[in-house]
Motif scaffolding. Structure first.
Motif, PDB file in Angstrom:
ATOM      1  N   MET A  25       0.831  -1.199   0.000  1.00  8.48           N
ATOM      2  CA  MET A  25       0.000   0.000   0.000  1.00  8.48           C
ATOM      3  C   MET A  25       0.864   1.247   0.000  1.00  8.48           C
ATOM      4  N   SER A  26       0.341   2.290  -0.587  1.00  9.17           N
ATOM      5  CA  SER A  26       1.051   3.569  -0.583  1.00  9.17           C
ATOM      6  C   SER A  26       0.848   4.255   0.753  1.00  9.17           C
ATOM      7  N   ALA A  27       1.934   4.866   1.252  1.00  6.51           N
ATOM      8  CA  ALA A  27       1.843   5.597   2.508  1.00  6.51           C
ATOM      9  C   ALA A  27       0.959   6.826   2.381  1.00  6.51           C
ATOM     10  N   GLN A  28       0.603   7.180   1.143  1.00  7.81           N
ATOM     11  CA  GLN A  28      -0.233   8.350   0.920  1.00  7.81           C
ATOM     12  C   GLN A  28      -1.704   8.078   1.214  1.00  7.81           C
ATOM     13  N   LYS A  29      -2.096   6.831   1.377  1.00 13.29           N
ATOM     14  CA  LYS A  29      -3.477   6.530   1.738  1.00 13.29           C
ATOM     15  C   LYS A  29      -3.755   7.120   3.117  1.00 13.29           C
ATOM     16  N   ARG A  30      -4.718   7.985   3.177  1.00 12.45           N
ATOM     17  CA  ARG A  30      -4.965   8.727   4.415  1.00 12.45           C
ATOM     18  C   ARG A  30      -6.283   8.287   5.035  1.00 12.45           C
ATOM     19  N   ILE A  31      -6.203   7.815   6.269  1.00 14.84           N
ATOM     20  CA  ILE A  31      -7.365   7.308   6.991  1.00 14.84           C
ATOM     21  C   ILE A  31      -7.629   8.205   8.192  1.00 14.84           C
ATOM     22  N   LEU A  32      -8.863   8.604   8.357  1.00 17.81           N
ATOM     23  CA  LEU A  32      -9.252   9.360   9.553  1.00 17.81           C
ATOM     24  C   LEU A  32     -10.134   8.472  10.418  1.00 17.81           C
ATOM     25  N   ILE A  33      -9.644   8.144  11.608  1.00 18.24           N
ATOM     26  CA  ILE A  33     -10.413   7.365  12.571  1.00 18.24           C
ATOM     27  C   ILE A  33     -11.148   8.341  13.478  1.00 18.24           C
ATOM     28  N   ASP A  34     -12.458   8.319  13.405  1.00 17.58           N
ATOM     29  CA  ASP A  34     -13.278   9.185  14.240  1.00 17.58           C
ATOM     30  C   ASP A  34     -13.552   8.469  15.561  1.00 17.58           C
ATOM     31  N   VAL A  35     -12.955   8.968  16.621  1.00 20.93           N
ATOM     32  CA  VAL A  35     -13.093   8.355  17.950  1.00 20.93           C
ATOM     33  C   VAL A  35     -14.337   8.947  18.605  1.00 20.93           C
ATOM     34  N   GLY A  36     -15.396   8.176  18.654  1.00 20.74           N
ATOM     35  CA  GLY A  36     -16.698   8.686  19.085  1.00 20.74           C
ATOM     36  C   GLY A  36     -16.725   9.265  20.498  1.00 20.74           C
ATOM     37  N   HIS A  37     -17.630  10.240  20.666  1.00 21.66           N
ATOM     38  CA  HIS A  37     -17.905  10.859  21.972  1.00 21.66           C
ATOM     39  C   HIS A  37     -16.660  11.549  22.546  1.00 21.66           C
ATOM     40  N   GLY A  38     -16.516  11.587  23.860  1.00 19.40           N
ATOM     41  CA  GLY A  38     -15.379  12.271  24.475  1.00 19.40           C
ATOM     42  C   GLY A  38     -15.811  13.392  25.393  1.00 19.40           C
ATOM     43  N   GLY A  39     -14.973  13.722  26.378  1.00 11.71           N
ATOM     44  CA  GLY A  39     -15.282  14.789  27.325  1.00 11.71           C
ATOM     45  C   GLY A  39     -16.531  14.477  28.123  1.00 11.71           C
ATOM     46  N   LYS A  40     -17.437  15.449  28.187  1.00 11.66           N
ATOM     47  CA  LYS A  40     -18.666  15.267  28.958  1.00 11.66           C
ATOM     48  C   LYS A  40     -19.638  14.296  28.298  1.00 11.66           C
ATOM     49  N   ASP A  41     -19.387  13.967  27.049  1.00 13.40           N
ATOM     50  CA  ASP A  41     -20.228  13.005  26.333  1.00 13.40           C
ATOM     51  C   ASP A  41     -19.604  11.622  26.465  1.00 13.40           C
ATOM     52  N   SER A  42     -20.111  10.845  27.415  1.00 13.87           N
ATOM     53  CA  SER A  42     -19.538   9.520  27.677  1.00 13.87           C
ATOM     54  C   SER A  42     -19.979   8.473  26.667  1.00 13.87           C
ATOM     55  N   GLY A  43     -21.076   8.749  25.963  1.00 15.99           N
ATOM     56  CA  GLY A  43     -21.653   7.717  25.116  1.00 15.99           C
ATOM     57  C   GLY A  43     -22.350   6.686  25.976  1.00 15.99           C
ATOM     58  N   ALA A  44     -22.490   5.483  25.459  1.00 20.34           N
ATOM     59  CA  ALA A  44     -23.122   4.409  26.227  1.00 20.34           C
ATOM     60  C   ALA A  44     -22.226   3.993  27.389  1.00 20.34           C
ATOM     61  N   ILE A  45     -22.848   3.464  28.424  1.00 19.93           N
ATOM     62  CA  ILE A  45     -22.110   2.963  29.587  1.00 19.93           C
ATOM     63  C   ILE A  45     -22.424   1.483  29.748  1.00 19.93           C
ATOM     64  N   SER A  46     -21.375   0.668  29.873  1.00 18.79           N
ATOM     65  CA  SER A  46     -21.561  -0.774  29.956  1.00 18.79           C
ATOM     66  C   SER A  46     -22.149  -1.170  31.303  1.00 18.79           C
TER      67      SER A  46
END
Length: 209
Positions: A25-46
């Protein structure tokens, strides 16, 4: 859920495959991983009190670490690198600014039904230039996770989530629901850091393919 990844040797096999794919693969392939929620937004809680925002952050960091071990790693960025709240619009703007080839949003699911389980993959309801590519990549990710980890498939679905509808014009984009935190087995699985590495490896391998 069946036992995750038959044995340690299989993990090394997957890592070897990642290296092989990385070399092609070419190193130019650019992937953005969106890390959900964060800060005061905890998202779901197990059911054991672990927050979605922390689980997806751990998965994203594991993806970065595995990617950096490749001879020719992909160009991977995260929408957040710490426990901060990033607006949805800023997440999609970053994809445009970086000219990402792929946008992958990480989440965990929750249901009032404690027996609900499995992985869901979403793509945008809008039909645009990257729609078919998004469906194909989403299918590859789901297929790999279900095969190598043992998750049940809940299929590829279409939704009007903001992060999807605002990125589908610029790149392939998918949103992953990586198991139900309301399910005892799946929340327990995602609470184990070794399993987090397996999940990250399966996602990275899918992207490399």
């Amino acid at each position: 859920m069946k036992k995750v990844l038959k044995n340690v040797s299989f993990v090394f096999l997957l890592l070897k495959m990642c290296v092989i794919f990385g070399q092609e693969m070419s190193a130019q392939k650019r992937i953005l991983i969106d890390v959900g929620h964060g800060g005061k937004d905890s998202g779901a809680i197990s059911i054991n009190g672990i927050q979605e925002k922390d689980i997806v952050m751990n998965i994203a960091n594991a993806i970065l670490k595995l990617n950096n071990e490749l001879d020719k790693p992909l160009d991977i960025y995260l929408t957040r690198y710490s426990d901060t709240l990033i607006s949805l619009s800023d997440r999609t703007k970053l994809a445009k600014t970086l000219k990402a080839d792929l946008f992958v949003s990480l989440h965990c699911n929750h249901s009032d039904n404690p027996d609900a389980r499995g992985i869901e993959v979403y793509t945008s309801r809008k039909q645009r230039k990257y729609s078919k590519e998004s469906v194909f990549i989403g299918y590859q990710i789901e297929k790999t996770i279900c095969k190598e980890i043992g998750y049940e498939s809940r299929g590829i679905k279409f939704a009007n989530f903001q992060v999807l509808r605002e990125t589908v014009y610029n790149c392939a984009s998918v949103l992953l629901e990586l198991g139900f935190l309301s399910n005892k087995d799946e929340s327990g699985y995602l609470s184990n850091f070794a399993n987090i590495k397996f999940m990250a490896l399966a996602i990275l391998l899918s992207i490399q393919k």
